[in-house]
Scaffold this motif. Structure first.
Motif, PDB file in Angstrom:
ATOM      1  N   ILE A 118       0.870  -1.182   0.000  1.00 18.31           N
ATOM      2  CA  ILE A 118       0.000   0.000   0.000  1.00 18.31           C
ATOM      3  C   ILE A 118       0.902   1.226   0.000  1.00 18.31           C
ATOM      4  N   ALA A 207      -9.166  -4.480  -0.465  1.00 16.50           N
ATOM      5  CA  ALA A 207      -8.278  -5.318   0.343  1.00 16.50           C
ATOM      6  C   ALA A 207      -8.600  -6.796   0.155  1.00 16.50           C
ATOM      7  N   LEU A 223       2.246  -7.449   4.850  1.00 17.24           N
ATOM      8  CA  LEU A 223       1.477  -6.215   4.656  1.00 17.24           C
ATOM      9  C   LEU A 223       2.385  -5.016   4.890  1.00 17.24           C
ATOM     10  N   VAL A 225       2.582  -0.709   4.643  1.00 15.43           N
ATOM     11  CA  VAL A 225       1.876   0.565   4.490  1.00 15.43           C
ATOM     12  C   VAL A 225       2.892   1.696   4.475  1.00 15.43           C
ATOM     13  N   THR A 256      -7.497   3.223   6.740  1.00 13.14           N
ATOM     14  CA  THR A 256      -7.824   2.352   7.873  1.00 13.14           C
ATOM     15  C   THR A 256      -8.704   1.199   7.434  1.00 13.14           C
ATOM     16  N   ALA A 259      -6.417  -1.212   5.284  1.00 12.30           N
ATOM     17  CA  ALA A 259      -5.373  -1.957   5.992  1.00 12.30           C
ATOM     18  C   ALA A 259      -5.944  -2.868   7.072  1.00 12.30           C
ATOM     19  N   ALA A 263      -5.300  -6.811   7.257  1.00 14.11           N
ATOM     20  CA  ALA A 263      -4.593  -7.391   8.405  1.00 14.11           C
ATOM     21  C   ALA A 263      -5.376  -8.518   9.052  1.00 14.11           C
ATOM     22  N   CYS A 268      -1.600 -13.264   6.636  1.00  7.82           N
ATOM     23  CA  CYS A 268      -0.774 -12.099   6.950  1.00  7.82           C
ATOM     24  C   CYS A 268       0.216 -12.482   8.048  1.00  7.82           C
ATOM     25  N   TRP A 271       3.731  -6.950   9.452  1.00  3.33           N
ATOM     26  CA  TRP A 271       3.271  -5.626   9.014  1.00  3.33           C
ATOM     27  C   TRP A 271       4.398  -4.625   9.175  1.00  3.33           C
ATOM     28  N   VAL A 273       5.153  -0.278   8.669  1.00  2.00           N
ATOM     29  CA  VAL A 273       4.610   1.051   8.424  1.00  2.00           C
ATOM     30  C   VAL A 273       5.778   2.019   8.351  1.00  2.00           C
ATOM     31  N   ILE A 297      -5.162  -1.448  13.565  1.00  2.00           N
ATOM     32  CA  ILE A 297      -4.521  -2.621  12.976  1.00  2.00           C
ATOM     33  C   ILE A 297      -4.405  -3.726  14.030  1.00  2.00           C
TER      34      ILE A 297
END
Length: 302
Positions: A118, A207, A223, A225, A256, A259, A263, A268, A271, A273, A297
């Motif tokens: 993302i 998603a 994942l 972001v 939001t 994601a 998640a 998954c 993650w 970010v 998340i």
């Protein structure tokens, strides 16, 4: 209740001592760790990295190459260890080049893996045409093996790390920027992708479609972001100071929904970010908003 391992990355792709290199510490100070209080959490702190170097390395042309290689190696080891221990790694801070460590770690531990990416950019800039040597503009091309002829040998040995069918991209809006360098879109190569406009109508459905695509070829996926997928009007602490951000982007609510839905879906395994610059967030308003996002998340993780 999941077992999470939180890993801070104090790295800046331009070799600056502050900016993105301070993101992980600023996020912790804002309450990032506490955002996952509904889970069992191991706080690994920050990776220990070399002093930054703002010069471009001979050969690769990468900026801050020494710290990039050290970060990739250390993150690969830390994420691999977390996954082998049954933990869910959360990588925070720095920029998208963290994927060179985390995605390769997932591949190394569980085999063929996918990436739900993302981001406001496709990140496929070949190193030989990069205007600034920032690895975060190039990591997807490297992970796919599309570029990398000039990459340092220690990175080449880890690449490629994902198959084209195991990548789903959500949110790019960098067509005009890529056109300046004659870099085409991965969509033209058959990579699964949805633009900001396609996502906006129903982020949760976007998603679900992205994860369904990944799991057709890869049972496990990462994942990622990049917060520059957000509209700059919603999140000002992105990008490079003094350089205008691309207009448009997702709202916080759209991101939001996107994601959190992802998640909570099967497969998954971690993650990350990235792209928060505390030097552009003096009142830490954006840091607090990231913590709220992280809490959402966390609530989605099994």
């Amino acid at each position: 209740m999941a077992e999470l391992e939180l890993i801070g990355v104090p790295f800046d792709g331009y070799g600056r001592p502050g900016n993105l290199a301070r993101a992980s510490s600023a996020m912790r100070a804002a309450g990032f760790i506490a955002a996952f209080e509904m889970h069992r959490v191991t706080d690994s702190g920050d990776l220990d990295l070399p002093e930054p170097d703002a010069d471009r390395a001979p050969g690769s042309g990468l900026t801050n190459e020494g710290a990039l290689i050290a970060m990739t190696d250390a993150l690969n080891e830390r994420v691999s260890r977390a996954i082998r221990g049954g933990h869910f790694p959360v990588v925070y801070g720095a920029d998208c080049s963290t994927l060179l460590g985390s995605v390769t770690a997932l591949r190394d531990t569980v085999g063929n893996s996918g990436l739900l990416f993302i981001d406001g950019h496709e990140d496929t800039m070949p190193l030989d045409v990069s205007e600034d040597g920032e690895a975060a503009n190039a990591e997807i091309g490297l992970l796919l093996g599309l570029t990398g002829r000039f990459a340092p040998e220690s990175l080449k040995t880890r690449l490629p790390a994902i198959e084209p069918d195991a990548l789903a991209m959500l949110g790019p809006r960098d067509k005009d920027w890529r056109r300046q360098f004659n870099v085409g879109s991965l969509r033209d190569r058959g990579i699964w992708q949805q633009s900001v406009e396609e996502i906006a109508a129903d982020p949760s459905e976007a998603a679900r479609q992205a994860v369904a695509h990944l799991r057709a070829t890869a049972e496990n996926w990462w994942l990622h972001v990049d917060l520059d997928v957000l509209n700059p009007d919603e999140f000002k602490s992105q990008g490079v100071p003094g350089v205008e951000d691309e207009p448009g982007g997702l709202t916080w609510q759209q991101l939001t929904d996107l994601a959190v839905t992802a998640a909570g879906m099967d497969g998954c395994r971690g993650w990350s970010v990235a792209i928060y610059d505390p030097d552009q967030d003096l009142n830490r308003k954006d840091a607090a908003r990231i913590v709220r996002f992280a809490r959402e998340i966390g609530s989605a993780l099994a």
